[in-house]
Design a protein around this motif. Structure first.
Motif, PDB file in Angstrom:
ATOM      1  N   MET A   1       0.858  -1.172   0.000  1.00  0.00           N
ATOM      2  CA  MET A   1       0.000   0.000   0.000  1.00  0.00           C
ATOM      3  C   MET A   1       0.901   1.231   0.000  1.00  0.00           C
TER       4      MET A   1
ATOM      5  N   SER B   1       0.249   7.458  -0.361  1.00  0.00           N
ATOM      6  CA  SER B   1      -0.972   8.235  -0.608  1.00  0.00           C
ATOM      7  C   SER B   1      -2.212   7.463  -0.138  1.00  0.00           C
ATOM      8  N   ASP B   2      -2.195   6.137  -0.311  1.00  0.00           N
ATOM      9  CA  ASP B   2      -3.323   5.330   0.176  1.00  0.00           C
ATOM     10  C   ASP B   2      -3.390   5.344   1.699  1.00  0.00           C
TER      11      ASP B   2
ATOM     12  N   LEU C   1      -4.900   8.558   2.775  1.00  0.00           N
ATOM     13  CA  LEU C   1      -6.355   8.549   2.612  1.00  0.00           C
ATOM     14  C   LEU C   1      -7.046   7.745   3.711  1.00  0.00           C
ATOM     15  N   VAL C   2      -6.475   6.610   4.074  1.00  0.00           N
ATOM     16  CA  VAL C   2      -7.038   5.808   5.169  1.00  0.00           C
ATOM     17  C   VAL C   2      -7.019   6.630   6.459  1.00  0.00           C
TER      18      VAL C   2
ATOM     19  N   TRP D   1     -10.677  -1.263   4.641  1.00  0.00           N
ATOM     20  CA  TRP D   1     -10.081  -0.864   3.365  1.00  0.00           C
ATOM     21  C   TRP D   1      -8.575  -1.119   3.376  1.00  0.00           C
ATOM     22  N   TRP D   2      -7.921  -0.718   4.460  1.00  0.00           N
ATOM     23  CA  TRP D   2      -6.483  -0.923   4.597  1.00  0.00           C
ATOM     24  C   TRP D   2      -6.137  -2.414   4.586  1.00  0.00           C
TER      25      TRP D   2
ATOM     26  N   GLU E   1      -6.338  -3.946   1.158  1.00  0.00           N
ATOM     27  CA  GLU E   1      -5.278  -3.488   0.252  1.00  0.00           C
ATOM     28  C   GLU E   1      -3.891  -3.996   0.641  1.00  0.00           C
ATOM     29  N   ASP E   2      -3.682  -4.304   1.902  1.00  0.00           N
ATOM     30  CA  ASP E   2      -2.364  -4.717   2.396  1.00  0.00           C
ATOM     31  C   ASP E   2      -2.495  -6.132   2.961  1.00  0.00           C
TER      32      ASP E   2
END
Length: 160
Positions: free
Chosen positions: A1, A4-5, A8-9, A37-38, A41-42
């Motif tokens: 991740m 920038s992601d 946003l989180v 969401w995190w 993505e990770d």
């Protein structure tokens, strides 16, 4: 991740923390959704442990909030500014005196707002007691749960 992601989180989590202080906004669920969401993505194991912990904390906080008085701070003349001061105090307290500082920070913030609004110690102390009895404790429980989740997320991002 990417960075920038992660930013946003973190912004969604901050929005959720602010949402806890506003009646009708699902702030705690925004914080949980940011962790979800995190985690999606990770794919590291630590992200899933944080998600499981966040889910448990959210469910426990909902059970505690159910047992506490309902959120009606308007009935006690507590303004949005009062809740904002309490939230800022909890946020500062959480990081200045790790974890446990959120509770006295929230109380100090509400007291300060009421002291500035009402002018005297006795009136501010009475207003603090009334605010906590009629919904402030529910806000504090939800805010504390969200701060715990955000602290776990920050720990996993920086040290995980």
């Amino acid at each position: 991740m990417g960075a920038s992601d992660l930013l946003l989180v973190g912004l969604v989590m901050l929005l959720g923390l602010c949402g806890v202080l506003l009646p009708g906004v699902p702030g705690s669920w925004l914080v949980w959704a940011a962790v979800l969401w995190w985690a999606l993505e990770d794919p590291r194991p630590v992200t899933w442990w944080v998600l499981v912990g966040a889910t448990v904390v959210m469910l426990l906080s909902q059970a505690v909030r159910w047992a506490l008085p309902s959120r009606r701070p308007r009935a006690t003349d507590a303004t949005r500014r009062t809740m904002a001061y309490g939230g800022a105090g909890a946020f500062l307290g959480f990081f200045l005196l790790p974890v446990a500082g959120a509770i006295p920070g929230f109380l100090a913030g509400v007291y300060l707002a009421e002291r500035l609004r009402l002018g005297s110690h006795d009136a501010a102390a009475g207003s603090l007691r009334t605010t906590m009895r009629t919904g402030g404790s529910s806000v504090l429980a939800e805010l504390f749960a969200c701060l715990l989740i955000m602290g776990a997320w920050l720990g996993a991002v920086f040290w995980g």
